[in-house]
Design a protein around this motif. Structure first.
Motif, mmCIF file in Angstrom:
data_model
loop_
_atom_site.group_PDB
_atom_site.id
_atom_site.type_symbol
_atom_site.label_atom_id
_atom_site.label_comp_id
_atom_site.label_asym_id
_atom_site.label_seq_id
_atom_site.Cartn_x
_atom_site.Cartn_y
_atom_site.Cartn_z
ATOM 1 N N LEU A 328 52.495 41.146 49.864
ATOM 2 C CA LEU A 328 52.009 42.245 49.020
ATOM 3 C C LEU A 328 51.766 41.781 47.589
ATOM 4 O O LEU A 328 50.765 42.132 46.967
ATOM 5 C CB LEU A 328 53.006 43.406 49.040
ATOM 6 C CG LEU A 328 53.064 44.181 50.366
ATOM 7 C CD1 LEU A 328 54.293 45.076 50.418
ATOM 8 C CD2 LEU A 328 51.795 44.988 50.576
ATOM 9 N N LYS A 329 52.699 40.960 47.094
ATOM 10 C CA LYS A 329 52.565 40.447 45.726
ATOM 11 C C LYS A 329 51.273 39.661 45.562
ATOM 12 O O LYS A 329 50.571 39.769 44.555
ATOM 13 C CB LYS A 329 53.744 39.506 45.429
ATOM 14 C CG LYS A 329 54.755 40.069 44.446
ATOM 15 C CD LYS A 329 55.572 38.893 43.927
ATOM 16 C CE LYS A 329 57.012 39.244 43.698
ATOM 17 N NZ LYS A 329 57.877 38.075 43.672
ATOM 18 N N ALA A 330 50.967 38.870 46.597
ATOM 19 C CA ALA A 330 49.795 37.994 46.532
ATOM 20 C C ALA A 330 48.493 38.725 46.856
ATOM 21 O O ALA A 330 47.413 38.156 46.727
ATOM 22 C CB ALA A 330 49.983 36.822 47.490
ATOM 23 N N SER A 331 48.572 39.985 47.283
ATOM 24 C CA SER A 331 47.362 40.688 47.712
ATOM 25 C C SER A 331 46.466 41.009 46.519
ATOM 26 O O SER A 331 46.940 41.197 45.399
ATOM 27 C CB SER A 331 47.742 41.986 48.428
ATOM 28 O OG SER A 331 48.268 42.902 47.496
ATOM 29 N N THR A 332 45.180 41.071 46.779
ATOM 30 C CA THR A 332 44.251 41.385 45.678
ATOM 31 C C THR A 332 44.487 42.798 45.140
ATOM 32 O O THR A 332 44.339 43.033 43.957
ATOM 33 C CB THR A 332 42.768 41.255 46.121
ATOM 34 O OG1 THR A 332 42.700 41.636 47.476
ATOM 35 C CG2 THR A 332 42.240 39.878 45.932
ATOM 36 N N LEU A 333 44.887 43.699 46.039
ATOM 37 C CA LEU A 333 45.150 45.071 45.582
ATOM 38 C C LEU A 333 46.232 45.088 44.511
ATOM 39 O O LEU A 333 46.155 45.816 43.531
ATOM 40 C CB LEU A 333 45.589 45.962 46.752
ATOM 41 C CG LEU A 333 44.509 46.432 47.715
ATOM 42 C CD1 LEU A 333 45.085 47.426 48.708
ATOM 43 C CD2 LEU A 333 43.359 47.082 46.955
#
Ligand code: 4AD
Ligand code: MG
Length: 479
Positions: A328-333
């Protein structure tokens, strides 16, 4: 004699002609003073009734209106018309209940689900709700079948309790006291000793604690009943009264728990595909229509049937909370600050936007998350050796988010007592729960599956208020 009636599903299924039968049902439409589409709730398919012109007097014909209840006897014959193989040539027509066509709220046209929610007492008469509630029945039946076949005992946990199983404090009080004039103590507080049960009580939020007691003797048990949460969540996924299935297994750990939960969900979905195919096909077509209203990128990639088949044919993705946080941390969102709640550190609770990202965007299949931080989970979950996490598991489903919450339970008395103290859970009131840890404690695990969320998933409906007959939610207890 009413029990001579044949169900329309049976009539349409047999196709044997030239015999006389009696059917009863409600008029969906009446065309040309000649053709009645009759529905009796056994299937969405209507039976076409043909009235010979001139055989019935005008006064009777005028009473055949949408919504009226009829008893019709006649001969099953091959149909000349398109759309049906057989029809019923009426010999006698009796109006059991009139329906004023001007005032009947269900016209033979498409109504919005919002409108139908306001007339939930009549919405059973629509195809959509007929399908939904036949499937709801079928899934309830399948749940009992699944556990029964595995040797589980169905346990009726109490509806009224004095404990808060989840420790979250979202409870409806139960009292027989006069709220205008309750018994008071000298210091002005309410004197519950004078109340019906002699102590404060509430509607149960979960049958788990009681299920654990039974599992410590019967081995494998499950509850399946209504549970209540006074959380002020006005969402399409929350109800104040919902049904929960809670299996509890002695001599089981978190992995056993995950395995049975995954097997269970797949079994139920397969049961629906095998037993409710016509209703699912109807709902699949309904969904296609509904999706046309949405922008292209928001439409689901799979149709309903395809999605259900995909779920039963693929393993659920299993990963730890910690791994999920990294994704999640690495997600673009997250990087573009598109999440409403940004993931900035380990330990935060996952919101439904995060759960849905993992399931719908990242893995594109159901996900089981395990080993959550102990701070965001309940007191009864077994502590892992790292001192930071507990042996919890949540199952997340596409389009739904959390569908199952479960855990291995803390069976070590000293660890449990210490955790309860830290979380200010009153140990004296839960002496009975602790007793199972004193006398022959054993590793055990269980989970809770929200029945309505499962029905949402299987039917492709999008609002939880449309899969329970009479939904209870903030500011609504109609019907
Ligand atoms: O995660 P929850 O709160 O877990 C328990 O109650 C445990 N005692 C279960 C157990 O281990 N025996 O709730 C379990 C499930 C959720 O995953 C969700 O599917 C459903 O119950 N649920 C709701 N469904 C509809 N409306 C609500 N307000 C719900 N709250 C939970
Ligand atoms: Mg939960």
């Amino acid at each position: 004699m009413f029990n001579k009636r044949k169900r329309i599903k049976e009539v349409l299924g047999s196709e044997i002609t030239n015999h006389t039968i009696t059917v009863m049902g409600w008029v969906r439409t009446f065309r040309n003073n000649q053709f009645i589409a009759l529905n009796d709730g056994s299937t969405n398919a209507n039976l076409q009734i043909v009235l010979t012109l001139g055989q019935f007097d005008d006064a009777l014909l005028k009473r055949i209106t949408t919504g009226a209840a009829l008893k019709i006897s006649g001969e099953i014959v091959s149909s000349l018309g398109k759309g049906q193989k057989i029809e019923l040539k009426a010999d006698s027509v009796e109006v059991l209940g009139d329906s004023d066509a001007e005032k009947f709220p269900l016209q033979p046209k498409k109504h919005s689900l919002e409108f139908l929610r306001e007339i939930a007492h009549l919405r059973f008469r629509t195809n959509t709700f007929g399908s939904v509630f036949r499937i709801r029945h079928s899934l309830a039946f399948a749940i009992h079948q699944f556990f029964h076949d595995k040797g589980f005992v169905y346990l009726h946990s109490p509806i009224i309790t004095a404990s808060d199983a989840e420790g979250a404090g979202e409870m409806f009080h139960v009292t027989a006291m006069d709220l205008e004039n309750p018994e008071k103590n000298e210091d002005g507080t309410i004197n519950y000793k004078e109340d019906f049960f002699g102590k404060p009580t509430n509607l149960t939020v979960s049958g788990q604690l009681e299920a654990e007691l039974a599992a410590m003797s019967l081995g494998d048990v499950y509850t399946f009943g209504p549970t209540f949460r006074a959380e002020n969540s006005n969402t399409a996924r929350h109800l104040a009264e919902f049904w929960m299935i809670e299996p509890e297994m002695a001599f089981s750990d978190l992995e056993d728990d995950m395995n049975i939960a995954e097997e269970f969900i797949k079994y139920i979905i397969k049961y629906a595909l095998d037993h409710n195919r016509d209703d699912l096909d109807f709902l699949a077509a309904r969904l296609v229509e509904e999706e046309k209203q949405k922008p292209q990128q928001e439409r689901s990639e799979m149709g309903l049937i395809e999605k259900l088949e995909f779920v039963i044919n693929n393993d659920f993705e299993r990963l730890t909370y910690t791994e999920a946080i990294e994704i999640l941390k690495a997600s673009t969102l997250n990087k573009k600050k598109k999440f409403q709640y940004l993931i900035d550190q380990w330990g935060v609770d996952l919101q439904s936007e995060h759960e849905r990202y993992l399931v719908e965007k990242h893995f594109k299949k159901p996900v089981i998350l395990i080993n959550y931080p102990k701070e965001i989970k309940s007191f009864y979950m077994r502590q892992n050796d790292d001192g930071k996490t507990v042996a919890a598991m949540d199952i997340l489903a596409p389009g739904i988010g959390e569908i199952v919450g479960g855990s291995q339970r803390e069976e070590r008395l000293d660890v449990l007592e210490k955790r309860m103290k830290e979380m200010k859970i009153p140990a004296d009131e839960l002496y009975w729960y602790l007793d199972t840890r004193k006398f022959g404690t054993a590793p055990h695990a269980g989970f809770g599956l929200g029945f309505e969320r499962l029905i949402l998933f299987v039917t492709g409906m999008t609002n939880i208020r449309d899969v329970i007959p009479f939904p209870r939610f903030p500011k609504n207890a109609e019907f």
